[in-house]
Design a protein around this motif. Structure first.
Motif, mmCIF file in Angstrom:
data_model
loop_
_atom_site.group_PDB
_atom_site.id
_atom_site.type_symbol
_atom_site.label_atom_id
_atom_site.label_comp_id
_atom_site.label_asym_id
_atom_site.label_seq_id
_atom_site.Cartn_x
_atom_site.Cartn_y
_atom_site.Cartn_z
ATOM 1 N N LEU A 91 -10.321 -10.701 -0.812
ATOM 2 C CA LEU A 91 -10.106 -9.135 -0.377
ATOM 3 C C LEU A 91 -8.720 -8.964 0.110
ATOM 4 O O LEU A 91 -8.671 -9.119 1.488
ATOM 5 C CB LEU A 91 -11.303 -8.760 0.590
ATOM 6 N N PRO A 92 -8.039 -8.475 -0.456
ATOM 7 C CA PRO A 92 -6.641 -8.054 -0.130
ATOM 8 C C PRO A 92 -6.593 -6.727 0.873
ATOM 9 O O PRO A 92 -7.760 -5.749 0.675
ATOM 10 C CB PRO A 92 -5.839 -7.693 -1.320
ATOM 11 N N GLN A 93 -5.984 -6.509 1.824
ATOM 12 C CA GLN A 93 -5.891 -5.271 2.632
ATOM 13 C C GLN A 93 -4.645 -4.675 2.672
ATOM 14 O O GLN A 93 -3.699 -5.258 2.800
ATOM 15 C CB GLN A 93 -6.635 -5.695 3.880
ATOM 16 N N GLY A 94 -4.676 -3.335 2.811
ATOM 17 C CA GLY A 94 -3.214 -2.688 2.979
ATOM 18 C C GLY A 94 -3.193 -2.577 4.540
ATOM 19 O O GLY A 94 -3.983 -2.961 5.385
ATOM 20 N N ILE A 95 -1.966 -2.265 4.681
ATOM 21 C CA ILE A 95 -1.298 -2.502 6.289
ATOM 22 C C ILE A 95 -1.960 -1.220 7.229
ATOM 23 O O ILE A 95 -2.602 -1.598 8.298
ATOM 24 C CB ILE A 95 0.079 -2.170 6.251
ATOM 25 N N HIS A 96 -2.025 -0.221 6.670
ATOM 26 C CA HIS A 96 -2.347 0.921 7.487
ATOM 27 C C HIS A 96 -3.846 1.301 7.242
ATOM 28 O O HIS A 96 -4.357 1.962 6.397
ATOM 29 C CB HIS A 96 -1.689 2.344 7.315
ATOM 30 N N LYS A 97 -4.740 0.672 8.163
ATOM 31 C CA LYS A 97 -6.134 0.981 8.260
ATOM 32 C C LYS A 97 -6.799 2.006 8.844
ATOM 33 O O LYS A 97 -5.966 2.763 9.813
ATOM 34 C CB LYS A 97 -6.814 -0.205 9.112
ATOM 35 N N ASN A 98 -7.802 2.659 8.413
ATOM 36 C CA ASN A 98 -8.403 3.859 8.956
ATOM 37 C C ASN A 98 -7.297 4.988 8.940
ATOM 38 O O ASN A 98 -7.499 5.817 9.990
ATOM 39 C CB ASN A 98 -8.797 3.577 10.127
ATOM 40 N N ASN A 99 -6.577 5.098 7.894
ATOM 41 C CA ASN A 99 -5.667 6.178 7.942
ATOM 42 C C ASN A 99 -5.781 6.853 6.459
ATOM 43 O O ASN A 99 -5.337 6.325 5.359
ATOM 44 C CB ASN A 99 -4.261 5.683 7.973
ATOM 45 N N LYS A 100 -6.483 7.893 6.714
ATOM 46 C CA LYS A 100 -6.942 8.641 5.360
ATOM 47 C C LYS A 100 -6.143 9.766 4.834
ATOM 48 O O LYS A 100 -6.268 10.016 3.555
ATOM 49 C CB LYS A 100 -8.423 9.467 5.491
ATOM 50 N N ALA A 148 -10.789 3.085 3.496
ATOM 51 C CA ALA A 148 -9.772 3.364 4.419
ATOM 52 C C ALA A 148 -9.898 2.302 5.670
ATOM 53 O O ALA A 148 -8.818 1.879 6.110
ATOM 54 C CB ALA A 148 -10.065 4.633 5.430
ATOM 55 N N ILE A 151 -10.123 -0.586 4.796
ATOM 56 C CA ILE A 151 -9.222 -1.990 4.374
ATOM 57 C C ILE A 151 -8.013 -1.622 3.872
ATOM 58 O O ILE A 151 -7.131 -2.014 3.274
ATOM 59 C CB ILE A 151 -10.032 -2.760 3.427
ATOM 60 N N TYR A 201 -1.748 1.090 -1.772
ATOM 61 C CA TYR A 201 -3.144 1.112 -1.681
ATOM 62 C C TYR A 201 -3.868 2.567 -1.525
ATOM 63 O O TYR A 201 -3.626 3.121 -0.473
ATOM 64 C CB TYR A 201 -3.713 0.223 -0.232
#
Lengths: 788, 330
Positions: free
Chosen positions: A474-483, B123, B125, B190
């Protein structure tokens, strides 16, 4: 495509593999299973019968009586069909049997004669649609033979989706090829030696155009057009093809069997050289379906010396069609260019089993084999003669060699594949290849068009490795919870509205002209070129018409509500500032509410809403804003406003024009508006300006002024705020009483100093200052004041 | 010494208390026994004429009576009040089974709820929402997404066009946002792109000319097929629950390779397809101006389908008719 297990077994030995294993194999090879079903028709008490005698029914003209040998008995059976004579071998449903639709057959009195069962047609046995009457069986069958032994009664059928890149799998051969790799089973060989006995009397070539790479043909003489074999009719029916006659049935059969479309001509109607060319503009041909087709230079036609004889790859011509009297044939097996066939078939709206296969690309080396297969199906027919198979192949098609580096596999799939696995997959796929230390050089087989890049072969490896055998990470982006600002804004606006009893709706984007014109007569509307429905061929230019429809629907349904909103795109043809080349489109928040609920009871009767209610909703949405009266189509003359925030118009709202309200037969006033989402900034809406709380007591005045009818009360409030700018204030209009031309406005002022408690003198001074300033500035009169 | 019998007075007081019918009666009793003209007050006036010893003694006697009456009166008054309030409450008989305040529609549309939920899941992740126009160019909808001329999706029977040259159309998939986003942003990417898409279908139980998709795209160094698989398994578990099984089967999309469909095992053991996905095709990277050896994956999920599966909704039509009988259920 429909796959019949018994037919597939002709190509690959799968009889002993369970249906669920085959299902799993098909799915993991990329064939989506749309449907699957076991075929086991009930032929209990249905047997072969031989008609011994036929005589008239004494009381009926339309039926005859037969004496039929059904093995251990000879029965009298009444029959209404006339397509057979004494000696015919037919299927008989004996008493206590069931035919199509579970219809029960029993002894039955037909006008005074007892009929001991029923002689059946193919349709009555649920085999295929046949209007010829009774199904005539092979003369050699013995009376009494159980019908299920001559008809493959137990079978399994899958309906699978073949993705557009895999034209090679639109045949039994293609599916079998895939399964042979999966199950590691060899394909069976379908070949025989052919011995031509006649010379060609016609010439055939592939013409001068590149759109026909090869054209093959064979001539057959002394052919008897009749029905095709029982098995062939069964198989074709199961895959959904109409039964015609043995010539057409065999061409269809070969098409399904190996994917090569064939076409049969009545050779006696052809003359000279058969060839292929582009059609002339406005050239006409009548196709098999009796339609006159007007062609242009993008269409390919097959011609003889005199005339076009077929629309290449799409449909044959009516004039050279094989009929019951045909005795000599020319069978065509060609390769036509994918795009040409696609364009013709689309333009003429003529989609056939053949055109679909040409469009997706057929095997470019299979034309000769197609004709051989046709002849093989005739091998029991001793009377025919056939010519040498002639294929004119330009040889323009040859799949290219591609190099795939092993490192590319690792990069994309994240796994190292063993050389043995790579070799195994290449062998399954019948791909010519040379392996080196770092790479594989491969040449796809003639039926694969989808393997022209390294990544295409990687996909094959992944497929055969098994998608479900890969690890999961599971790769993840840097900015979490930023819609992002758009989504946050939309969510914020929705939450304000839903907490005020507004229901969100989603309506279709297509409208008729009137719905756009009602509110936006000034705009030009975006029109759908190939609209689904001519009555709604425009893209909507506003959301308000849609919301009115929703209001109306629920009003008429007696559903209790009156407030709706929608956030969606509206369109017009003006220039798009964000995206070049496409029509203007903006995301808009539309809202609507009415003065009363659509359906009220005694307790809710008094809950009338008005323009001020909507204004309060706007305040909740937008925090601060200004309103400016504007004249807007569809709106009330006086109650129509632009909403202004930070100096720009961000939307509009008001009351629906009375005339429109009456036309729609609404009892309630409708308040509605739109806000342009892209002109809002969420930070701006949620801005917080903290005002410290004064620690001193308040003074409170209720002032009543005589004011002009057209005065905007807000101006007075603003002025008072300005006068008391040093204080903590609450200034409100508490009364607005209008009578004829007089108007009294009540203003309540609550003010607190940050520095002291006001004494009586200071309080009086404040009151004086306010009343005098307002009186002189706005030319109004103070009627009374109350201070407490 | 003319002394009154305090016991008699108290007894008379108690008798009067028994006659109390309403709260005001207490005031009358108080007046009668403690007021200016009461026997007690009269006796108090006469105290001054007594000698000190008698005065003290008789004074105390009168004071005790007064105290007793007061406290008894208070006690009875409190009792009476509480009984009175209880009785008055017992007379309140509103029928709570009636819903006078009606259930007005006051919700987001079920499709919005599903989109919000999917956006939240991604969001968490590190995915951000991206958008693009609904009226698009054929280039963004097809060409840039590696869809060949001959692909059936381009047929006028499938796609709604806005001009006779078939250069502009209503986007048939939110994958267009991939293209727009990559044209304007460098990796890493992303994003999720929820939005409306259009097809040439009549509105019926299973088709709609308008529906919603959520596109996802990740482009970053070293992203592999395993990352795609893990991401979508995470999504399915978050959305449908941890116990659901998923499987990946090969499929074909022009803009991804390898391409797959994700199926979930639903209640009755049936496998339902819920989304399409794959590794971004190198041709797509080429068209948007990325290096062709960029690596990433994309996926697309149908919002109506998610809602229909989760809630067992039978008609796609329901989403667009906006009958409150439907809308307020979610």
């Amino acid at each position: 495509m429909k796959i019949l297990k018994s037919w597939l077994n002709d190509w690959i030995d799968i009889e002993n593999i369970s249906n669920s294993e085959i299902s799993e194999a098909l799915e993991s090879l990329g064939f989506e299973i749309e449907n699957k079903k076991e075929l086991n028709p009930n032929y209990e008490n249905i047997v072969v019968g031989k008609v011994l005698e036929i005589y008239e029914h004494p009381n009926a003209d339309k039926v005859r009586i037969t004496k039929t040998d059904v093995g251990n008995n000879i029965y009298e059976i009444v029959c209404g069909a006339w397509n057979f004579d004494v000696g015919a071998v037919v299927p008989v449903a004996l008493p206590n049997s069931k035919i199509k639709d579970n219809f029960k057959i029993d002894k039955r009195d037909i006008r005074g004669i007892q009929s001991n069962g029923m002689i059946c047609s193919a349709a009555e046995l649920d085999l295929w649609d046949d209007h010829d009457g009774i199904l005539i069986l092979d003369e050699k069958l013995l009376p009494g033979t159980n019908f299920s032994t001559i008809y493959s009664s137990n079978d399994f059928i899958w309906e699978v989706g073949v993705t557009p890149n895999r034209g090679d799998c639109m045949s039994y051969l293609g599916i079998a090829r895939e399964l042979s790799g999966y199950f590691n089973k060899k394909l069976k060989n379908k070949k025989t030696n052919l011995k031509p006995t006649i010379a060609n009397i016609l010439n055939a070539d592939s013409g001068k155009i590149k759109e026909c790479n090869s054209y093959g043909s064979v001539e057959i003489e002394n052919f008897n057009v009749t029905s095709s074999s029982f098995e062939m009719r069964y198989r074709l029916t199961q895959v959904g093809t109409r039964i015609i006659n043995n010539v057409v049935d065999i061409t269809n059969y070969i098409l399904y069997d190996i994917g090569q479309p064939l076409h049969a001509f009545d050779r006696d109607k052809l003359f000279g050289t058969i060839s292929v060319r582009k059609a002339n503009n406005n050239e006409k041909i009548t196709t098999l379906d009796s339609q006159v087709r007007k062609l242009d230079s993008n269409d390919l036609v097959i011609t003889d010396n005199d005339k076009p004889i077929a629309l290449a790859g799409v449909m044959g011509g009516l004039e050279t069609e094989v009929s019951e009297t045909t005795t000599n044939l020319l069978i065509e097996s060609a390769y036509f260019d994918k795009v040409s066939i696609m364009k013709s078939s689309r333009k003429l709206n003529l989609i056939s089993d053949a055109s679909i296969r040409f469009e997706r690309g057929i095997d470019y080396k299979i034309q000769k084999y197609g004709l051989e297969r046709f002849l093989m199906e005739l091998k029991d027919n001793q009377s025919i003669n056939y010519s040498e198979i002639n294929v004119d192949d330009k040889g323009n098609l040859d799949n290219k060699k591609v190099i795939l580096k092993y490192s590319e596999i690792k990069n994309l799939l994240g796994i190292d594949l063993k050389e043995s696995f790579i070799k195994k997959v290449l062998k399954f796929l019948m791909i010519d290849s040379e392996l080196s230390k770092e790479s594989v050089k491969f040449k796809p087989p003639s039926w694969r068009y989808d393997l022209d890049r390294p990544v295409d072969l990687i996909e094959e490896f992944a497929k055969h490795y098994g998608f479900n055998n890969f690890e999961s990470t599971l790769p993840q982006g840097i900015h979490k919870n930023n819609k992002g600002s758009y989504w946050d804004l939309k969510s914020y606006l929705s939450s304000v509205l839903t907490s005020n009893n507004f229901q969100e709706v989603q309506t279709l984007s297509f409208v008729n002209n009137d719905k756009n014109f009602l509110f936006n007569p000034e705009k030009k509307y975006v029109q759908v070129f190939n609209a689904i429905d001519q009555s709604s061929k425009f893209m909507r230019s506003n959301l308000m018409s849609s919301l009115i429809d929703v209001y109306k629907l629920n009003y008429e349904q007696n559903n209790l509500s009156n407030s709706y909103f929608e956030i969606n795109t509206v369109f017009d043809t003006s220039k798009n500032k964000n995206y070049e080349e496409v029509p203007n489109q903006n995301i808009v928040l539309g809202f609507l509410t009415s003065s009363n609920l659509s359906n009220t009871d005694t307790r809710l009767k008094d809950q009338e809403l008005d323009l001020y209610y909507v204004k309060n909703i706007l305040t909740q949405l937008l925090s601060t804003y200004d309103l400016e009266p504007i004249s807007k189509p569809g709106f009330h003359q006086n109650y129509s406003f632009s909403i202004i925030k930070n100096g720009q118009i961000i939307g509009h709202f008001g009351q629906l024009a009375t005339e429109t309200q009456m036309t729609l037969e609404f009892n309630n006033e409708i308040y509605l508006g739109e806000i342009y989402i892209n002109k809002l900034n969420l930070n701006n809406l949620k801005e917080i300006n903290y005002v410290p709380l004064s620690q001193y007591p308040f003074v409170k005045f209720d002032l009543s002024f005589s004011v002009p009818i057209d005065l905007s009360a807000h101006l007075l409030v603003d002025e008072i705020n300005e006068l008391l700018i040093e204080n903590e204030n609450s200034i409100e209009i508490f009364d607005d009483f209008q009578q004829e031309n007089s108007r009294n406005l009540g203003i309540r002022i609550i003010t607190r100093s940050y520095e002291k408690t006001y004494d009586d003198n200071e309080t009086r001074e404040i009151l004086m200052n306010i009343s005098q300033t307002l009186e002189s500035k706005f030319n109004i009169t103070l009627n009374s004041s109350k201070n407490d | 010494m003319p002394e009154v019998n305090t016991d008699k007075i108290f007894a008379a007081f108690l008798l009067r208390l028994e006659e109390v019918a309403k709260i005001e009666d207490f005031d009358d009793i108080e007046k009668e026994f403690l007021g200016k003209n009461s026997l007690l007050s009269e006796e108090r006036k006469s105290l001054s004429s007594l000698n000190e010893v008698s005065r003290k003694k008789y004074g105390k006697l009168l004071q005790d009576l007064s105290n007793n009456i007061t406290s008894k009166l208070d006690e009875e008054k409190t009792k009476f009040k509480s009984k009175f309030f209880i009785q008055s409450e017992l007379n309140d008989n509103n029928d709570i089974s009636i819903d006078w305040y009606k259930n007005l529609g006051s919700k987001n549309h079920v499709l919005t709820n599903v989109m919000n939920e999917v956006v939240d899941i991604f969001a968490a992740i590190g995915y951000t929402v991206s958008t693009g126009p609904e009226a698009e160019t054929s280039w963004h909808n097809f060409d840039a997404l590696n869809t060949p001329d001959w692909h059936p999706a381009r047929y006028e029977s499938d796609t709604l066009y806005l001009d006779n040259k078939l250069e502009k159309l209503l986007r048939t998939q939110t994958s267009t946002v991939q293209v727009r986003h990559m044209q304007n942003n460098k990796p890493p990417v992303y994003i999720v792109a929820p939005g409306r898409v259009y097809r040439s279908d009549q509105l019926d139980a299973t088709h709609s000319p308008v529906f919603h998709q959520i596109e996802g795209l990740a482009v970053d160094e070293n992203l592999t097929f395993s990352d795609l698989k893990g991401t979508l398994e995470y999504f399915v578990k978050e959305f449908f629950g941890k116990d659901l099984k998923t499987k990946f089967i090969p499929h074909f999309f022009p803009f991804t390779e390898p391409s797959a469909e994700v199926l979930v095992s639903w209640k009755d053991g049936e496998w339902l397809e819920i989304l399409g996905c794959g590794m971004v095709d190198p041709n797509v990277f080429k068209h948007v101006g990325y290096d062709t050896d960029s690596q990433g994956f994309a996926f697309g999920v149908g919002v109506e389908r998610l809602a229909m599966i989760r809630y067992g909704i039978d008609h796609i039509k329901n989403f667009y008719e906006n009958d409150l009988r439907f809308l307020r259920q979610f």
